[in-house]
Design an enzyme around this catalytic site. Structure first.
Site, short mmCIF file in Angstrom:
data_model
loop_
_atom_site.label_atom_id
_atom_site.label_comp_id
_atom_site.label_asym_id
_atom_site.label_seq_id
_atom_site.Cartn_x
_atom_site.Cartn_y
_atom_site.Cartn_z
N HIS A 174 0.83 -1.20 0.00
CA HIS A 174 0.00 0.00 0.00
C HIS A 174 0.87 1.25 0.00
O HIS A 174 1.92 1.30 0.64
CB HIS A 174 -0.92 0.01 1.22
CG HIS A 174 -1.72 1.27 1.32
ND1 HIS A 174 -2.41 1.78 0.24
CD2 HIS A 174 -1.92 2.12 2.34
CE1 HIS A 174 -3.00 2.90 0.61
NE2 HIS A 174 -2.73 3.13 1.88
N CYS A 185 -0.47 2.07 -5.02
CA CYS A 185 -1.40 3.12 -5.42
C CYS A 185 -0.74 4.50 -5.28
O CYS A 185 0.18 4.69 -4.48
CB CYS A 185 -2.66 3.07 -4.56
SG CYS A 185 -3.60 1.55 -4.71
#
Length: 752
Positions: free
Chosen positions: A332, A381
């Site tokens: 992440h 991301c």
């Protein structure tokens, strides 16, 4: 006629005969001519007082013909067995009926091979003796075969080859004959090693049958496209087995004495050696280097041209000696105000930049080391973190060339991963790993990865690779690493790196029943280890045996449903599966950095004898110390999971509804763990920066897949499948023996 039912086998209770044999006897009695059928057998048994059979017993047997699969004879044999009839008594009854076919089924008990021939590897010129000794009534005779051909004059219990030569290599078997039947010994494999130009003086004084390597692998200096052939030869009894290694990892298809690669590439370079082992001992061959160079291209140059090229060549050499910085990150992340942040798995919620690692700060640290090339491959991301309004003020980066950023997705977008059959791969990595070893300029390689990603309909309009580069030289990920003088700090770091990649030694476990199991280990990452087990020895009197590993430490992420599988992929391991030996059971251990104590687990063995329904079991506790990164003691700061982790194996006699009762039996509680535990299931930890999105069901190439963003929480709750349990290893030798056995067909009445 001989007496097939006499001896130890004759005293066997009839009810203990194997079911296939009882079914065959029943078929013969059901379709026998008058005077030799099941009613005649029952009448003779009653008249001789062997057992007492009432009219109602015979009526119940007779009524079996009304059932679709019913057999009066099978019902009668069961009655006889339940009332204490032995095999010897049944033989006497059948002899009274002169039922030759039924007696033939039981005649194998009349011959007993007490000494089986041994497989062995020997040196050419030695004297070799293969032995097969048997007992039988009234006497037995012998005939030796090499493969399917009779050996002239091979009619004694001992087959002597003096001197033995390489042409004698092969499979041998002995047929033992009595008046009424014959049986075969087990196959014995003979390997004859011919050491060219060498005498046997080096082997004088070695204990008989001692395992010894007589042919060592040789150094190889090859170019791309050449064939690699490595040979290792050993002598010993029992016959040696082989396993080749490269850089500490076992090689697939490396279980023979010769290891070959038809066309090598740079990836085949490394340190090779062979481990030779049998049921008693093992040895490692000498370690040799295989060097793979690229094919040189002939170019004609004048002296003036060479002079002009001299200075750039020096500059290039100095550039090549500058260190390379490379960071690959999958997980992440987010991006605020042009800065990229990697989010650790244990951050608070919500989290901000102070809780994360800034990629630009890492680049600055790399530049401080005067790196010649800096590559960042970020599979994460790049959306904005709405909880983080901090504007991070960083010191200015140096203006240097040779910086490459490969972002898995565009600014402000999400990165996705594919989940299929338990495998989770980022879309970026899925396509990147197919091209990692291509010898191309890194920006060219990334451009091709971007094109590959663009063809994937799963992510069209959702994810596209973004490349940023200031590359001023032709640099590739396949560039050789240049060794330079190292500081004390880097030497210490390299030592830690080496320690974090040390695997436990392969070992062999000998159980009281005579079964021997090999335990091997391979590293997928520095914190992920594969345990593979296989049965290397099974006594012939054992019909089937199964083994599995269980009782792992609470700190480890081990899903019992994914342990003891027949392929590495079933455990979730895809990266090293091609390098692991075949025909094993595989268990994947992750999160080794959390291991606080030595890695201790249990190997459970279950085995069965022919004709006995009860399953026997033995257990051995194994301590392999602290493997891989656990040696560095990096467990501080991690929370301990109170999860009992065991292996739910199908038909496991100790398993009693583990799903509904986590601690159904104290047998599952490891001696080094506390009983206040629950079933351990691995849940990958993914943190969420934005709203949780609905998972999108997709299909690609006809297979069902799930596409998920990098910051969606993913709970692994896969259904329980049938567990795979090990059977005796099937390899080329076993298959060849099976083929040879099928080729040895003799008429029932053939006499030697």
């Amino acid at each position: 006629m001989g007496e097939p039912g006499r001896g130890a086998a004759g005293a066997l209770p009839l009810r203990r005969l194997a079911q296939p044999l009882l079914r065959r006897l029943s078929e013969l009695l059901d379709r026998a001519v008058p005077g030799r059928g099941w009613r005649d057998l029952a009448q003779r048994a009653g008249s001789r007082g062997t057992v007492r059979l009432s009219p109602s017993d015979l009526e119940q047997c007779s009524l079996k013909v009304l059932e679709p699969e019913g057999s009066p004879s099978q019902s009668l044999l069961k009655l006889l067995g339940d009332r204490g009839c032995t095999v010897a008594e049944l033989v006497e009854l059948l002899q009274g009926l002169e039922h030759t076919e039924a007696l033939q089924c039981l005649s194998l008990a009349g011959i007993k091979i007490v000494v089986q021939p041994d497989s062995q590897a020997v040196l050419a010129g030695q004297v070799v003796k293969l032995c097969c000794w048997a007992t039988g009534h009234p006497f037995v005779r012998y005939q030796w075969f090499k493969q399917e051909k009779e050996i002239p004059h091979g009619t004694s219990p001992e087959l002597v080859l003096n001197p033995v030569n390489v042409n004698d290599s092969g499979f041998y078997i002995c047929r033992v004959n009595s008046e009424s039947s014959f049986v075969f010994s087990r196959w014995a494999r003979l390997e004859v090693c011919d050491v060219q130009g060498a005498s046997h003086e080096g082997f004088i004084g070695l204990p008989e049958n001692k395992l010894h390597i007589c042919i060592q692998p040789q150094l190889q200096n090859l170019t791309v496209g050449d064939a690699l052939v490595l040979e290792c030869g050993a002598v010993g009894n029992p016959i040696p087995h082989y396993q080749w290694f490269r850089n500490g990892f076992p090689l697939a298809n490396g279980s023979k004495n010769i290891y070959t690669v038809t066309s090598v590439d740079v990836e085949h370079q490394g340190t090779y050696w062979c481990r030779v082992f049998n049921d008693r001992e093992d040895q490692d061959s000498e370690k040799i280097e295989v060097i793979i160079g690229r094919k040189a291209m002939a170019v004609e140059c004048t002296e003036e041209e060479l002079s002009d090229l001299q200075e750039p060549a020096d500059l290039l050499e100095r550039s090549n000696h500058r260190p390379v910085g490379l960071l690959y990150y999958a997980g992440h992340g987010y991006e605020n105000y042009g800065n990229s942040f990697m989010v650790p798995v244990d951050v608070p919620n919500p989290y901000r930049s102070a809780n994360c690692l800034c990629v630009q700060n890492i680049l600055k640290l790399m530049q401080a080391k005067e790196t010649g090339l800096n590559v960042f491959l970020l599979d994460m991301c790049r959306k904005r973190n709405e909880y983080d309004d901090t504007i991070l003020i960083l010191d200015a980066l140096k203006v240097t060339a040779n910086i490459v950023f490969g972002y898995a997705t565009c600014q402000g977008a999400e990165a996705f991963e594919i989940q299929q059959s338990g495998l989770a791969n980022g879309i970026f990595m899925k396509f990147l790993k197919d091209r990692l070893l291509e010898d191309k300029k890194i920006t060219v390689l990334l451009d091709e990865v971007a094109e590959d990603m663009g063809k994937c309909h799963l992510t069209k309009g959702k994810q596209a690779l973004e490349i940023r580069s200031s590359l001023s030289e032709k640099r590739a990920l396949t560039d050789p690493i240049q060794q330079t003088a190292s500081s004390a700090e880097s030497l210490a770091r390299n030592l830690q790196w080496a320690k974090a990649h040390e695997l436990p030694e392969s070992m062999y476990l000998e159980f009281k029943c005579g079964v021997q199991i090999q335990l091997g280990f391979a590293a997928e990452f520095s914190n992920v280890m594969i345990i593979y087990t296989r049965i290397v020895k099974k006594p012939p009197e054992i019909a089937v045996c199964r083994a599995y590993v269980t009782d792992f430490a609470l700190d480890l992420d081990v899903d019992p449903k994914e342990a003891n599988k027949g392929t590495p992929e079933e455990t979730g391991s895809y990266l090293v599966s091609k390098d692991l030996p075949k025909h094993c059971l595989y268990t994947r251990l992750s999160s080794l950095q959390k291991l606080r104590e030595h890695l201790i687990f249990t190997v459970c063995l279950h085995y069965e004898y022919p004709g006995i329904e009860d399953t026997m079991d033995e257990r051995k506790e194994v301590n392999v110390g602290k493997p891989l990164i656990a040696k560095l003691g990096l467990h501080h700061g991690f929370k301990t999971k109170n999860c009992l982790q065991t292996c739910c194996v199908a038909n496991n006699p100790f398993h009693n509804q583990m799903e509904s009762s986590p601690v159904a039996s104290q047998y599952y509680i490891p001696s080094h763990c506390q009983p206040n535990s629950c079933p351990g299931v691995y849940h990958p930890n993914r943190m969420c920066a934005g709203n949780i999105r609905q998972l999108e069901a997709c299909s690609c190439s006809g297979t069902s897949r799930i596409l998920a963003t990098r910051h969606e929480v993913q709970n692994d709750s896969r259904p329980v499948g049938k567990s795979n349990v090990p059977v005796e290893t099937t390899d080329d030798t076993v298959e060849l023996e099976f083929l040879l056995s099928n080729s040895l067909r003799f008429p029932e009445q053939q006499q030697p």
